[in-house]
Design a protein around this motif. Structure first.
Motif, short mmCIF file in Angstrom:
data_model
loop_
_atom_site.label_atom_id
_atom_site.label_comp_id
_atom_site.label_asym_id
_atom_site.label_seq_id
_atom_site.Cartn_x
_atom_site.Cartn_y
_atom_site.Cartn_z
N VAL A 153 23.40 -7.75 -31.11
CA VAL A 153 23.25 -7.77 -29.66
C VAL A 153 23.27 -6.34 -29.14
CG1 VAL A 153 24.27 -8.59 -27.51
CG2 VAL A 153 24.38 -10.01 -29.56
N PRO A 154 22.30 -5.96 -28.32
CA PRO A 154 22.29 -4.61 -27.77
C PRO A 154 23.51 -4.34 -26.91
CG PRO A 154 20.69 -6.01 -26.63
CD PRO A 154 21.19 -6.78 -27.82
N ALA A 155 24.05 -3.12 -27.00
CA ALA A 155 25.26 -2.77 -26.27
C ALA A 155 25.06 -2.89 -24.77
CB ALA A 155 25.71 -1.37 -26.64
N ASP A 156 23.93 -2.42 -24.28
CA ASP A 156 23.70 -2.51 -22.83
C ASP A 156 22.27 -2.91 -22.48
OD1 ASP A 156 22.25 -0.28 -23.47
OD2 ASP A 156 23.53 1.14 -22.38
N ALA A 157 21.39 -2.94 -23.47
CA ALA A 157 19.99 -3.35 -23.27
C ALA A 157 19.27 -2.49 -22.23
CB ALA A 157 19.92 -4.82 -22.87
N GLY A 158 19.75 -1.27 -22.01
CA GLY A 158 19.11 -0.42 -21.02
C GLY A 158 19.38 -0.84 -19.60
N LEU A 159 20.52 -1.52 -19.38
CA LEU A 159 20.85 -2.03 -18.06
C LEU A 159 21.88 -1.13 -17.38
CD1 LEU A 159 21.34 -5.78 -19.01
CD2 LEU A 159 19.48 -4.87 -17.62
N PRO A 160 21.85 -1.05 -16.05
CA PRO A 160 22.89 -0.31 -15.34
C PRO A 160 24.16 -1.13 -15.12
CG PRO A 160 21.25 -1.09 -13.80
CD PRO A 160 20.76 -1.51 -15.16
N VAL A 161 24.18 -2.36 -15.61
CA VAL A 161 25.35 -3.24 -15.49
C VAL A 161 25.72 -3.73 -16.89
CG1 VAL A 161 24.77 -3.99 -13.15
CG2 VAL A 161 23.91 -5.29 -15.13
N PRO A 162 26.94 -4.22 -17.08
CA PRO A 162 27.34 -4.70 -18.42
C PRO A 162 26.51 -5.91 -18.85
CG PRO A 162 29.26 -4.38 -17.02
CD PRO A 162 28.07 -4.27 -16.12
N MET A 163 26.42 -6.07 -20.17
CA MET A 163 25.79 -7.25 -20.75
C MET A 163 26.72 -7.80 -21.82
SD MET A 163 22.22 -7.66 -22.86
CE MET A 163 21.82 -9.20 -23.69
N TRP A 164 26.93 -9.12 -21.78
CA TRP A 164 27.74 -9.77 -22.80
C TRP A 164 26.94 -10.90 -23.42
CZ3 TRP A 164 30.61 -9.08 -17.96
CH2 TRP A 164 31.47 -7.98 -18.01
N ALA A 165 27.22 -11.18 -24.69
CA ALA A 165 26.49 -12.21 -25.41
C ALA A 165 27.45 -13.25 -25.97
CB ALA A 165 25.68 -11.60 -26.54
N ILE A 166 27.19 -14.51 -25.66
CA ILE A 166 28.00 -15.63 -26.16
C ILE A 166 27.22 -16.31 -27.29
CG2 ILE A 166 29.13 -17.80 -25.56
CD1 ILE A 166 29.21 -16.82 -22.66
N PRO A 167 27.82 -16.45 -28.46
CA PRO A 167 27.07 -17.04 -29.58
C PRO A 167 26.83 -18.53 -29.40
CG PRO A 167 29.37 -16.73 -30.19
CD PRO A 167 29.20 -16.10 -28.83
N GLU A 168 25.87 -19.03 -30.14
CA GLU A 168 25.65 -20.47 -30.21
C GLU A 168 26.85 -21.11 -30.88
OE1 GLU A 168 24.27 -23.55 -29.29
OE2 GLU A 168 22.28 -22.79 -29.82
N VAL A 169 27.50 -22.05 -30.21
CA VAL A 169 28.67 -22.75 -30.75
C VAL A 169 28.28 -24.21 -30.93
CG1 VAL A 169 31.09 -23.38 -30.38
CG2 VAL A 169 30.25 -21.14 -29.62
N ALA A 170 28.29 -24.64 -32.18
CA ALA A 170 27.83 -26.01 -32.48
C ALA A 170 28.62 -27.04 -31.71
CB ALA A 170 27.92 -26.26 -33.98
N ALA A 171 29.92 -26.82 -31.56
CA ALA A 171 30.76 -27.80 -30.87
C ALA A 171 30.42 -27.91 -29.40
CB ALA A 171 32.24 -27.42 -31.03
N VAL A 172 29.79 -26.88 -28.82
CA VAL A 172 29.38 -26.93 -27.42
C VAL A 172 27.97 -27.50 -27.29
CG1 VAL A 172 28.97 -25.57 -25.33
CG2 VAL A 172 30.86 -24.97 -26.85
N ALA A 173 27.10 -27.06 -28.18
CA ALA A 173 25.69 -27.46 -28.08
C ALA A 173 25.45 -28.89 -28.54
CB ALA A 173 24.83 -26.51 -28.91
N ALA A 174 26.31 -29.40 -29.42
CA ALA A 174 26.09 -30.73 -29.98
C ALA A 174 26.56 -31.82 -29.01
CB ALA A 174 26.83 -30.87 -31.31
#
Length: 692
Positions: free
Chosen positions: A186-207
């Motif tokens: 996951v890119p640290a900031d993706a070239g954005l002036p604001v923070p970026m966070w990444a939440i992984p795919e969680v099988a228990a949530v998606a299922a």
């Protein structure tokens, strides 16, 4: 302060419910008056996410007042060219919620069923949500999908979301990517002036759960209770071949779909599940065929704990319909909710997000704020705890929640095969827990020697000690004493004596305390009070009562409650006399001598301690009267009855008993403890361990 945050999905199915849930959870720890709002209800009937948020959290507006308009109303207004009236209605409804709240979380409309779903006459979703965010004065938290992305395309999606919203005059707080594949950098900031966070795919949530599948397929449930319907469905397997071929294709979490007359497959799949070869989600029988009674009897004897559903459609149409089912966070999926919260808290820097929101902590402390703060503090300094009752269903369900939320690392005591089998039966995941059997553990010999040495003067031989340490409470306590765990929680199916006696024998009290004691945290509507001792000491003398007061004050301070100690009696000041009053007066004098800077008052009656009006009459110059936070009862009879009276009559939540005065934390559960009680007690124990 950002009074409103607008969670906007930038595509269908991005899982913005996880983000909205996480933000509401974060705010619930900091403000007493929170609100949630959906501008557009796109589903017929109750909205699962809005229902969940309005029921789980003490929001200031009920469900019926927490949305703007329905999809049908929106379509009618737009069809008549009344776009501005639509916006006006939604804003007016929002303002009614906002006026009651310190912060509001807005959940944007759904791409798949929002205004755009009505055809070309309906505006695009992004513009609709950006316009509303501007009208509300909200900062926007856009959610982009990580499904099928590369690192580069994920960064591009984040930049596109940011710049598209800014171009529409929205103020973007941060960007969150959800359902990001495992292993994707996951890119640290993706070239954005604001923070970026990444939440992984969680099988228990998606299922989806078996219950969600049953509802979507309009199935009849012929076997399986609430636990069976709560299982997650990670895969679908069509049973149409002979038994060996089907068994080869069964996978963990699979829902087997087969015609109802295939008794051979039903029995074989159930046997494979019962034997532990595979952990199935459940069974679906097609063509409206109910299974042969003799096959059902065999399956019931296997005690699989699986749900069996019957649907009218054939296997082809059933599997096609099942593949379209989308998992949703709702009040009916508590395990999914905890998994979603765990993923959010693990992936998003909540401290940084709170700073961006600049949300000041409220001076009021609601029960939910206190409970959520426990989880937050335990996660911040994660400790390792031992739970001796490893096969108890409540302990197993709490273990799953605790591990998913990252509250503590856990050891469960008991036969690992039995614990694993029991967890599989009720469909919970405890994979990260350490399983230890006291009977066969490599630590047993060492523990026996330790215990024999400690109790040698009491006549305990090595042979006797070897038998004693088989007991899970003694074994768990010795783990704590040896530094193999930081604390212990037990009592779900043991008496208080069985839980805490080993602690008294092995861990013992801290040097300056003569007696171990306990407190209850009493969570009232707008504050938290500390009651001690309501569970351990029947009739403490003056010196012991002073120890209880000092321990209770330290416990209160450790959990963010400013200690102002009321030494309770049937008399206030010098208004009464008698041995009981004299004991309290003597204890108060000892407390003042040992800790002069601690605000303490006694003897004092409960009403004078808690009610400012009564205090103004009875003790007008007291620093404690009318505003006490720590209440020390003169004996167990008074304390136990009072906490139960307040709990039942005033609707207070009683958290405890929390043991204090021991060298290392060991806490006792009520035998009627709920999963939530266990989670709270483990969090408290972890915080105590971190403090030491």
């Amino acid at each position: 302060m950002a009074g409103s945050v607008y969670v906007a999905g930038l595509a269908p199915g991005v899982g913005k419910g996880t983000v909205a849930l996480g933000v509401v959870e974060l705010l619930s720890r900091r403000v007493a008056r929170i609100g949630v709002f959906r501008p557009l209800l796109s589903r017929t009937g109750d909205d699962p996410l809005l229902t969940l948020l309005t029921e789980r959290y003490p929001v200031m507006a009920p469900y019926a007042e927490s949305y703007g308009v329905t999809l049908a109303e929106a379509r009618e207004l737009v069809a008549d060219g009344k776009w501005e009236e639509l916006i006006s209605r939604i804003v007016e409804r929002y303002r009614e919620v906002e006026r009651r709240c310190a912060s509001v979380v807005v959940i944007g409309s759904d791409f798949a069923a929002g205004p755009a779903a009505g055809g070309d006459e309906m505006p695009r979703e992004l513009g609709f949500n950006a316009r509303l965010a501007t009208e509300f004065g909200s900062v926007v938290l856009p959610v982009v999908s990580g499904e099928g992305r590369t690192t580069e395309s994920l960064a591009a999606a984040a930049r596109s979301a940011y710049h598209s919203l800014v171009a529409l005059d929205a103020t973007v707080l941060a960007v969150i990517a959800n359902r990001v594949p495992d292993g994707l950098e996951v890119p640290a900031d993706a070239g954005l002036p604001v923070p970026m966070w990444a939440i992984p795919e969680v099988a228990a949530v998606a299922a989806p759960t078996v219950a969600e599948v049953a509802a979507a397929l309009n199935a009849t449930v012929i076997t399986g209770g609430e636990g069976a319907l709560d299982r997650d469905v990670h895969d679908y397997v069509v049973g149409a071949a002979h038994v060996p071929a089907v068994l080869e294709h069964l996978t963990d979490g699979a829902l087997m779909i087969t015609p109802g007359d295939r008794a051979d497959l039903l029995v074989a799949a159930s046997a494979a599940h019962a034997a532990g070869n595979v952990t199935l989600a459940g069974l679906v029988l097609t063509l409206g065929e109910f299974p042969d009674r003799r096959a059902v009897e065999v399956i019931e004897r296997l005690n699989t704990g699986l749900a069996m559903l019957v649907v009218d459609a054939d296997s082809y149409h059933t599997i096609a319909a099942a593949g379209r089912i989308e998992a949703r966070l709702s009040t009916g999926t508590p395990r999914k909710v905890e998994a979603a919260l765990g993923a959010f808290e693990e992936s998003v820097d909540t401290a940084a997000l709170a700073r961006l929101l600049d949300v000041a902590r409220s001076s009021r402390v609601t029960p939910l704020m206190f409970e959520n703060d426990l989880i937050d503090r335990a996660r911040a300094e994660r400790r390792h705890l031992v739970l001796p009752e490893g096969t108890d269903e409540r302990i197993l369900r709490a273990t799953e929640t605790l591990l998913r939320r990252g509250v503590a690392d856990l050891t469960l005591l008991g036969d690992p095969a039995e614990i694993t089998r029991r967890a599989r039966e009720i469909g919970v995941a405890i994979g990260d827990a350490r399983l230890v059997d006291p009977e066969t553990s490599e630590w047993r010999d060492d523990f026996a020697e330790r215990y024999a040495e400690l109790r040698r003067k009491r006549g305990v031989t090595l042979d006797l000690a070897y038998d004693v340490v088989r007991d899970v409470n003694y074994f768990g306590t010795l783990m704590v004493a040896a530094g193999l765990a930081d604390g212990m929680v037990s009592g779900a199916n043991h008496t208080t004596a069985a839980t805490i006696r080993p602690a008294f024998e092995i861990i013992k009290t801290v040097p300056e305390v003569s007696v171990a004691s306990s407190v209850f945290f009493m969570l009232l509507a707008d504050r938290v009070l500390v009651y001690g001792d309501c569970a351990v000491n029947p009739d403490p003398d003056a010196a012991q009562l002073a120890d209880i007061a000092l321990s209770s004050a330290r416990t209160a301070a450790a959990f963010g409650i400013e200690p102002r100690v009321a030494m309770l009696s049937y008399s206030t000041g010098s208004s009464g006399a008698g041995a009981d009053v004299e004991k309290v007066a003597a204890a108060t004098a000892v407390v003042r001598e040992r800790q002069p800077d601690l605000p303490v008052e006694g003897p004092i009656q409960y009403d004078a301690a808690v009610d400012p009006a009564v205090a103004a009459t009875k003790l007008p110059d007291s620093a404690v009267a009318g505003k006490a936070t720590v209440f020390v009862f003169p004996d167990l009879n008074t304390g136990n009855n009072t906490y139960k009276a307040v709990q039942r009559s005033a609707g207070a939540v009683a958290v405890g008993p929390v043991m204090q005065g021991l060298r290392r934390p060991v806490n006792d559960l009520s035998r009627g403890a709920t999963v939530k009680d266990i989670v709270n007690t483990v969090a408290i124990t972890a915080i105590q361990a971190a403090a030491r």
